[in-house]
Design a protein around this motif. Structure first.
Motif, short mmCIF file in Angstrom:
data_model
loop_
_atom_site.label_atom_id
_atom_site.label_comp_id
_atom_site.label_asym_id
_atom_site.label_seq_id
_atom_site.Cartn_x
_atom_site.Cartn_y
_atom_site.Cartn_z
N GLY A 77 17.56 3.56 -2.73
CA GLY A 77 18.30 4.80 -2.88
C GLY A 77 17.44 5.97 -3.28
N VAL A 78 16.10 5.80 -3.23
CA VAL A 78 15.18 6.81 -3.74
C VAL A 78 14.29 7.42 -2.66
CG1 VAL A 78 13.28 7.24 -5.36
CG2 VAL A 78 15.14 5.69 -6.00
N LEU A 79 13.50 6.58 -1.98
CA LEU A 79 12.44 7.07 -1.09
C LEU A 79 12.87 6.97 0.37
CD1 LEU A 79 9.53 8.18 -1.05
CD2 LEU A 79 8.73 5.82 -0.79
N ALA A 80 12.72 8.09 1.10
CA ALA A 80 13.20 8.17 2.47
C ALA A 80 12.20 7.65 3.50
CB ALA A 80 13.57 9.61 2.81
N MET A 81 11.21 6.90 3.07
CA MET A 81 10.28 6.23 3.99
C MET A 81 9.95 4.86 3.43
SD MET A 81 6.91 8.52 3.19
CE MET A 81 7.94 9.98 3.11
N SER A 82 9.55 3.96 4.31
CA SER A 82 9.36 2.57 3.88
C SER A 82 7.91 2.21 3.60
CB SER A 82 9.93 1.62 4.94
OG SER A 82 9.34 1.87 6.20
N ARG A 83 6.96 3.06 3.97
CA ARG A 83 5.55 2.84 3.65
C ARG A 83 4.95 4.15 3.17
NH1 ARG A 83 2.93 -1.58 7.92
NH2 ARG A 83 4.88 -2.68 8.36
N ALA A 84 4.09 4.06 2.18
CA ALA A 84 3.46 5.27 1.64
C ALA A 84 2.32 4.88 0.72
CB ALA A 84 4.48 6.12 0.88
N PHE A 85 1.40 5.81 0.53
CA PHE A 85 0.41 5.70 -0.54
C PHE A 85 1.09 6.11 -1.84
CE2 PHE A 85 -2.18 5.92 3.19
CZ PHE A 85 -3.35 5.24 2.89
N GLY A 86 0.69 5.50 -2.93
CA GLY A 86 1.25 5.85 -4.22
C GLY A 86 2.60 5.21 -4.44
N ASN A 87 3.52 5.97 -5.06
CA ASN A 87 4.87 5.47 -5.38
C ASN A 87 4.81 4.16 -6.15
OD1 ASN A 87 5.53 6.93 -2.37
ND2 ASN A 87 6.80 7.49 -4.12
N ARG A 88 4.17 4.23 -7.30
CA ARG A 88 3.91 3.06 -8.14
C ARG A 88 5.17 2.25 -8.44
NH1 ARG A 88 -0.27 2.66 -11.57
NH2 ARG A 88 -0.59 4.91 -11.40
N MET A 89 6.26 2.92 -8.76
CA MET A 89 7.47 2.22 -9.18
C MET A 89 8.11 1.42 -8.04
SD MET A 89 7.50 2.96 -12.34
CE MET A 89 9.11 2.32 -12.82
N LEU A 90 7.79 1.77 -6.81
CA LEU A 90 8.35 1.06 -5.65
C LEU A 90 7.29 0.28 -4.88
CD1 LEU A 90 10.63 3.94 -4.28
CD2 LEU A 90 11.40 1.88 -5.45
#
Length: 390
Positions: A252-265
């Motif tokens: 319910g937070v991030l609108a993409m499924s892969r990324a650099f960073g985003n430690r909590m996910l």
């Protein structure tokens, strides 16, 4: 604990929405004024004015001397559009780039263009990095990703492996560099690496690279969206959940499924790239790399048609920016156009340059100051669980 955290998130989001509403009510005359200005006039006078010019060094030096454009203002805090370009020494390849803050209060897009010789082999690297939750991750990639890749021991001998390992190691390095902070920003990366006639396109997130072959648009990357069937399955197998919150989001937070960073996910949102390899021949005409600020409103076919209408790649990049803005893109917009000339005579070489907007009206400056202050206040109050868009 979960209910309490969720409640805090809802409260903060409600406050942010109220602030945005207040901001819109605060400037009714300005909004009406914008409607009376033609799109063409606004774009020509505001995005690409005849302002100061900044030289960009694009000549490779030494056996392994990557060209960087460190003097280029990729982040233009005044809201102007940075653009420039260069051509290879043999005239067979030209590159143009353009980056515009657009309607966003801050600039979170970065780009990188490098060319060098490694063991006598010409290498060109192009990258688009679209930050979310802040610009730190995107800026880190601009400064480190290609440098790390060229230092990989198998860069020339096993390029796909080198790209995959470099992406994931750079992600780990970024997370380690910010382990003592409370930030949880992230970034996409869509990159094209040209080694001789071998092209490698790697993608993490929802930026995109498209190639033109005989006038036809061929996507060389597929957006990493949470509702993509294979991505949703991967996330759910890892214990995550994909939810609808205005759009499909991881947790319910991030609108993409892969990324650099985003430690909590990080358990669900990986930085493992999908890589496509292509041998280039004379049917391939150009590449377009861009952040989703372009692709949200410009289909692949339109982007290729518009880019092919300009012989000069810098003009093509600027036209794409203008088109995306005129079609209502509400995001930062950044693109790179790489033109392949093959055996045809390339257009005359232009002086590489950066153009920036020095001619804003006092009203626009005041509004940007208000918006930037509002954004800073919102960032101070945001939590780690709020919805994030690229």
């Amino acid at each position: 604990m979960v209910c309490s955290s969720y409640l805090r998130t809802v409260i903060v989001q409600g406050v942010n929405i109220q602030k945005v509403a207040e901001g819109l009510l605060q400037f009714p005359n300005f909004r009406k004024g914008l409607k009376t200005v033609s799109t063409a006039t606004f774009l020509s006078d505001r995005i690409f004015p005849s302002g100061r010019r900044m030289m960009v060094d694009t000549s490779a030096t030494g056996n392994q001397g990557p060209t960087t454009n460190k003097s280029s203002p990729e982040k233009d805090d005044n809201g102007g559009c940075a653009s420039g370009g260069w051509k290879s020494e043999d005239g067979k390849l030209g590159c143009g780039y353009s980056s515009f803050r657009g309607k966003r209060a801050s600039m979170e897009d970065f780009f990188d263009v490098k060319t060098c010789k490694i063991n006598g082999q010409t290498v060109c690297l192009f990258g688009i990095f679209d930050g979310h939750g802040g610009s730190r991750a995107a800026e880190y990639l601009k400064e480190n990703l290609f440098k790390n890749l060229m230092n990989h021991p198998e860069f020339l001998t096993n390029t796909k492996v080198a790209i995959s390992e470099t992406y994931q190691q750079t992600d780990s390095d970024f997370l380690e560099s910010g382990k003592d902070t409370f930030r949880d920003d992230g970034s996409t990366a869509s990159t094209a690496v040209l080694v001789g006639n071998h092209l490698y396109v790697a993608n993490v997130g929802d930026s995109r690279t498209v190639i033109s072959k005989a006038g036809k648009a061929i996507p060389l990357s597929e957006d990493h969206k949470p509702n993509r069937s294979d991505e949703r399955k991967r996330i759910e197998n890892a214990g995550g959940v994909v939810m609808w919150a205005g759009t499909w989001r991881v947790g319910g937070v991030l609108a993409m499924s892969r990324a650099f960073g985003n430690r909590m996910l990080k358990q669900f949102v990986v930085a493992e790239p999908e890589i496509q390899e292509q041998e280039l021949d004379e049917e391939f005409e150009l590449l377009v790399l861009a952040s989703d600020g372009l692709w949200d409103v410009v289909p692949n076919e339109d982007a290729v048609t518009l880019a092919l209408s300009e012989e000069e790649p810098e003009l093509a990049a600027r036209k794409l920016i203008e088109t995306a803005f005129s079609r209502g893109s509400a995001d930062n917009i950044t693109c790179i156009v790489v033109r392949l000339y093959h055996h045809q005579s390339p257009p005359p070489t232009i002086e590489p340059q950066i153009q920036t907007d020095d001619t804003q009206t006092q009203t626009e400056i005041q509004i940007q100051t208000q918006t930037q202050t509002q954004t800073q206040n919102e960032n101070e109050n945001e939590t780690k669980t709020g919805p994030i868009d690229g």
